[in-house]
Scaffold this active site. Structure first.
Site, PDB file in Angstrom:
ATOM      1  CE  LYS A   1       3.760  -7.616  -3.077  1.00 50.27           C
ATOM      2  NZ  LYS A   1       2.318  -7.769  -2.915  1.00 50.27           N
TER       3      LYS A   1
ATOM      4  CG  ASP B   1      -5.620  -2.211  -1.311  1.00 55.77           C
ATOM      5  OD1 ASP B   1      -4.382  -2.228  -1.374  1.00 55.77           O
ATOM      6  OD2 ASP B   1      -6.269  -1.153  -1.339  1.00 55.77           O
TER       7      ASP B   1
ATOM      8  N   GLY C   1       3.276  -1.216  -2.064  1.00 54.42           N
ATOM      9  CA  GLY C   1       3.221  -0.868  -0.662  1.00 54.42           C
ATOM     10  C   GLY C   1       4.268  -1.607   0.153  1.00 54.42           C
TER      11      GLY C   1
ATOM     12  N   GLY D   1       7.220  -3.108  -1.169  1.00 57.67           N
ATOM     13  CA  GLY D   1       8.562  -3.207  -1.728  1.00 57.67           C
ATOM     14  C   GLY D   1       8.530  -3.107  -3.231  1.00 57.67           C
ATOM     15  N   PRO D   2       9.709  -3.106  -3.836  1.00 65.21           N
ATOM     16  CG  PRO D   2      11.955  -3.291  -4.361  1.00 65.21           C
ATOM     17  CD  PRO D   2      11.015  -3.252  -3.203  1.00 65.21           C
TER      18      PRO D   2
ATOM     19  N   GLY E   1       8.138  -0.723 -10.482  1.00 61.67           N
ATOM     20  CA  GLY E   1       7.436   0.191  -9.592  1.00 61.67           C
ATOM     21  C   GLY E   1       7.676  -0.206  -8.162  1.00 61.67           C
TER      22      GLY E   1
END
Ligand code: NAG
Ligand code: NAG
Ligand code: NAG
Ligand code: NAG
Ligand code: NAG
Ligand code: NAG
Ligand code: NAG
Length: 818
Positions: free
Chosen positions: A531, A628, A513, A515-516, A510
């Site tokens: 990540k 978050d 926010g 990066g992949p 996926g």
């Protein structure tokens, strides 16, 4: 003995040869061999041998000339022939017989009448009859296929009962499209009480078309049309339903398919094909007794079953878990004699009439009196709705299988204790007042929220601009951890590239926010999630280091585990344990996956997140505000245990520091608390707010942001609050969540969720109270109206205006705006 060959491949041949060599009758001196056909006089139907679907077996059947694949009747449905040597004959005694190669009788008709010149004839209605010579009166037919329907009802065919002979006309499904033998499903008229039309599986009623009300079966708005006429006949000799075609050049058929669904088809001349007009059962509300006794079903409502007024769920636990089959019970018992009256309900499909009584000539007043005079009578209605209503229909025993139909429905008078009727009357008056008050209140607060939204938009725009300038000049992570030793394994770039197949697209899990995220497998077989901070992403080195430092020090079973990092050649990567079940949002907001999360799992997830958050807030060395928390940041391991992830925005705070203020408001709308989104104030209580949103989302299976309801423009919080004050919080519960819970427990979760999303931070519990509240039976404080209960607070002014239920960008994170 002239065997007629099946010549009618071409329509023009059909008309050419029709009069010369086709025939619609056989006499005892003739027979039909496999390959030959009978053609009805008007040319509509043919009779002959066929093999259905992929089957090799041979059957004798009747089909439409216009579409020979549509078999409307099968003679030997339970006795197939296995070769092409079959012969259909009519005997001197007037029996139709189907013989095999050794002249054995495979199938035969039967009759109690005798004939002198028996003739079998295929009529243009599709009826195969055996008659005596030229006697064409249906009553005198010795036998007719219309008396032995298979899966298809044709015009003028009866569905019901011959009460004199006891013969039942009913449809029974084929076993499969390859096998016409009698399947499990049937459509028939149930003779108990006032006769009604039912769909059955074996001996169990699956769906109820309802009783005849003079125009149609109650619940089926069929009305006579220029093409169709419907008839229901009820006398001492017969009970039956039939439909008629007013124009014989139109074809229509009603078929019960092998899955038990009744379907009406009509032939479309223009397209030369069959069009499906209706199905039965048509929707969930037609499942017999879905809502149980004394309840109604409304297909338009989010919770489709509801108790009748003055009735309560019999098993609140099951009811809450959307198993409604136990139905409802009276709040106030009947008093019988003078103490009872009737509640009128309109727009209904009348209840099951299997324990009813009827009279065609009584008036409604007489009907009411009769019901009142018999203590076991529970309801009454007009028998026939035509001309303002006539006749009387009385129910004895429970009222089952009622649905709300609106305009197409009928009136039903339900027996109630007078005291209950008085109570309902009072309640109706007071709720009218209350509703007005609520609407006014909402309208005022919507105006208020819009102003807040506009002001904060203008204000925030400035903040964002400032924030951009600010970043270059100011170190943003405010803990001192960067100077501490990191006891964190450092991975080699080459090893990570190797593990992720050189960051191949196939391995991409996926896009976060920053990066992949890739899936990888280390040489020793361990799965990891990588990540990879994109080089030009919003997450600066600051957030990256922040995340590394914070998470490296955290260890809790409900936090995702950081295995290491990689800082090499301008690459910044974090290596996490791999979570096979991805994130929570892919379950709770997904139509198919939601079903996989039963209540045990959902409650386990809520508890786990609460414990993880409690650890962050109070138990960890650092004391951390996540900032978050949202469904997509809750990852699920192979046992569906939740793990909080993504600490990119997390802040640690000192021991006695209670809250803090930032000029950079980052997070995700829909989850942000009002004081944070509007004033930039954050504290552990802003995480509690997000947690509350998450709880309500998990319970309801719906997103807060982008939530949409036809009745109002509230978001999920507002919707939950509204249901709460209207004392029907059960309707919030996701009906796909199965039933492994007690209602009180789920209501408790909704209650705690609402407490967490209170407008004022001080009104929200802290996480240790939350964990305690969730696991005990203690009394909970009353929630007040939540903060941000409408969706009108938006980052994007164009979406402030949104009032429709369509395309919303659901989770716009301000991260992208930075
Ligand atoms: C079956 O009956 C027909 C006519 O009656 C006869 O010609 C034929 O030989 C019979 N076949 C067998 C196998 O008995
Ligand atoms: C023909 O039918 C008879 C009676 O059903 C049966 O006994 C016989 O075996 C059948 N013959 C063949 C060839 O199937
Ligand atoms: C004819 O056969 C059917 C089906 O086998 C049976 O139900 C019915 O009673 C029979 N009727 C007569 C008149 O023998
Ligand atoms: C019957 O239907 C046919 C084909 O749809 C149409 O042409 C004809 O006019 C109809 N006849 C009557 C009497 O309505
Ligand atoms: C459906 O919603 C309407 C309007 O809110 C309500 O009056 C009715 O009782 C509901 N019916 C059911 C079966 O839930
Ligand atoms: C009430 O109706 C039931 C069902 O029709 C009947 O069996 C019973 O005798 C009736 N009782 C009285 C008092 O009329
Ligand atoms: C359900 O909604 C449709 C479309 O709005 C409406 O036509 C129908 O009457 C409603 N049915 C009931 C039972 O409220």
């Amino acid at each position: 003995m002239a065997a007629i060959t099946h010549l009618f491949v071409y329509p023009f041949l059909f008309s050419l040869f029709r009069t010369s060599i086709t025939q619609d009758t056989i006499t005892p001196t003739q027979s039909i061999r496999d390959g030959a056909t009978l053609v009805s006089a008007g040319g509509s139907f043919q009779l002959g041998f066929f093999s259905p679907g992929n089957s090799k077996s041979r059957y004798v059947g009747i089909w439409y000339t216009i579409s020979s694949e549509i078999i409307v009747w099968v003679a030997n449905r339970d006795a197939p022939l296995n070769d092409h040597s079959g012969v259909l004959k009519v005997t001197d005694d007037g029996l139709l017989v189907l013989l095999n190669s050794t002249n054995g009788t495979v199938w035969s008709s039967n009759t109690s009448k005798t004939a002198e010149n028996s003739v079998a004839q295929l009529l243009d209605t599709g009826n195969l009859v055996v008659k005596d010579g030229n006697v064409d009166e249906p009553e005198k037919f010795m036998w007719q296929s219309f008396d032995y329907p298979c899966d298809t009802l044709l015009a003028e065919m009866k569905l019901g009962w011959n009460l004199v002979t006891g013969l039942e006309w009913y449809l029974s499904s084929w076993k499969s499209t390859d096998d016409p033998s009698q399947g499990a499903f049937s459509l028939r008229i149930d003779l108990r009480g006032y006769p009604q039309f039912v769909a059955m599986e074996g001996s169990k009623i699956k769906a109820r078309g309802g009783s005849w009300n003079g125009l149609s079966f109650t619940g089926h708005g069929v009305r006579p049309t220029p093409v169709f006429g419907y008839e229901f006949v009820l006398n001492e000799k017969e009970v039956y339903y039939e439909f008629k075609l007013r124009n014989t050049s139109v074809f229509s058929r009603y078929v019960l398919n092998p899955s038990g669904v009744g379907q009406r088809f009509g032939w479309m001349d223009r397209t030369q094909s069959w069009e499906l007009f209706s199905t039965f059962p048509a929707d969930r509300c037609e499942n017999y007794g879905l809502c149980g006794a004394y309840a109604t079903c409304n297909i338009n409502n989010s919770s489709i079953c509801a108790c009748l007024e003055g009735f309560l769920p019999k098993s609140p636990n099951h009811w809450g878990s959307v198993d409604w089959s136990d139905g409802c019970v009276r709040r106030t018992p009947l008093e019988c004699n003078d103490g009872d009256g009737f509640m009128k309900r309109t727009g209904l499909k009348l209840p099951d009439t299997s324990s009813s009584w009827y009279d065609k000539s009584m008036t409604l007043q007489q009907c009411e009196r009769m019901c009142l005079n018999n203590c076991s009578c529970t309801a009454y209605a007009s028998l026939d709705v035509r001309g303002g209503g006539s006749g009387c229909l009385l129910w004895f025993g429970s009222l089952i299988d009622i649905r709300e139909l609106g305009e197409a429905g009928q009136d039903l008078y339900i027996r109630m204790a007078t005291t209950e009727l008085d109570h309902l009357e009072k309640k109706r008056h007071s709720s009218k007042k209350k509703r007005v008050a609520i609407i006014v209140g909402l309208a005022l607060s919507v105006v208020g929220m819009t102003i807040v939204a506009l002001v904060s938009y203008i204000w925030k725009k400035n903040v964002i601009n400032q924030g951009t300038k600010e970043r270059s000049s100011r170190k943003d992570y405010d803990n001192e951890g960067g100077k501490e030793d990191m006891e964190l394994p450092i991975f080699d770039l080459a090893a990570i590239a190797n593990a992720t197949d050189n960051f191949s697209n196939n391995n991409k899990l996926g896009e976060g926010g920053f990066g992949p995220v890739y899936k990888g497998t280390l040489p020793e077989g361990r799965d990891i999630a990588v990540k990879r901070l994109s080089k030009n992403s919003g997450q600066g080195l600051n957030e990256f280091k922040n995340e590394v430092i914070i998470i490296a020090k955290l260890q809790h079973r409900n936090l995702v585990k950081l295995l290491g990092c990689c800082i090499q050649e301008n690459e910044n990567m974090l290596i996490y344990e791999y979570m096979p079940n991805k994130s929570l949002d892919s379950f709770i907001f997904d139509q198919a996956n939601r079903k996989l999360l039963d209540w045990h799992k959902r409650i386990n997830i809520i508890r786990g997140v609460a414990k993880g958050l409690l650890y962050l807030h109070e138990d960890s060395r650092l004391r951390i505000i996540h900032r978050d928390l949202k469904a997509s940041n809750i990852l699920l391991d192979s046992n569906m245990n939740p793990k909080i992830s993504d600490f990119g925005l997390a802040k640690s705070f000192g021991g006695d520091q209670v809250d803090s203020k930032t000029n950079r408001i980052i997070g995700t709308y829909g989850y942000m608390s009002p004081e944070y989104a509007v004033h930039g104030q954050y504290s552990i209580k802003s995480d509690v707010f997000s947690f509350g949103v998450l709880v309500l989302e998990i319970v309801s299976g719906k997103k807060n942001r982008g939530f949409c309801h036809p009745d109002h423009h509230l978001n999920l919080l507002g919707h939950a609050w509204r249901l709460w004050i209207e004392e029907r919080p059960m309707e919030l519960i996701d009906e796909l969540a199965g039933d492994l819970f007690t209602l009180s427990n789920v209501l408790r979760h909704i209650h705690v969720g609402l407490l967490c999303v209170q407008q004022k931070p001080t009104d929200r519990p802290n996480m240790s109270s939350v964990v305690q509240m969730l696991s005990s039976e203690s009394l909970l404080p009353k929630p007040r109206q939540p903060g941000f209960f409408t969706d009108s607070f938006e980052a994007d002014p164009s979406s402030v205006k949104h009032t429709t239920c369509s395309a919303n960008k659901f989770t716009i994170s301000l991260l992208e705006a930075r």
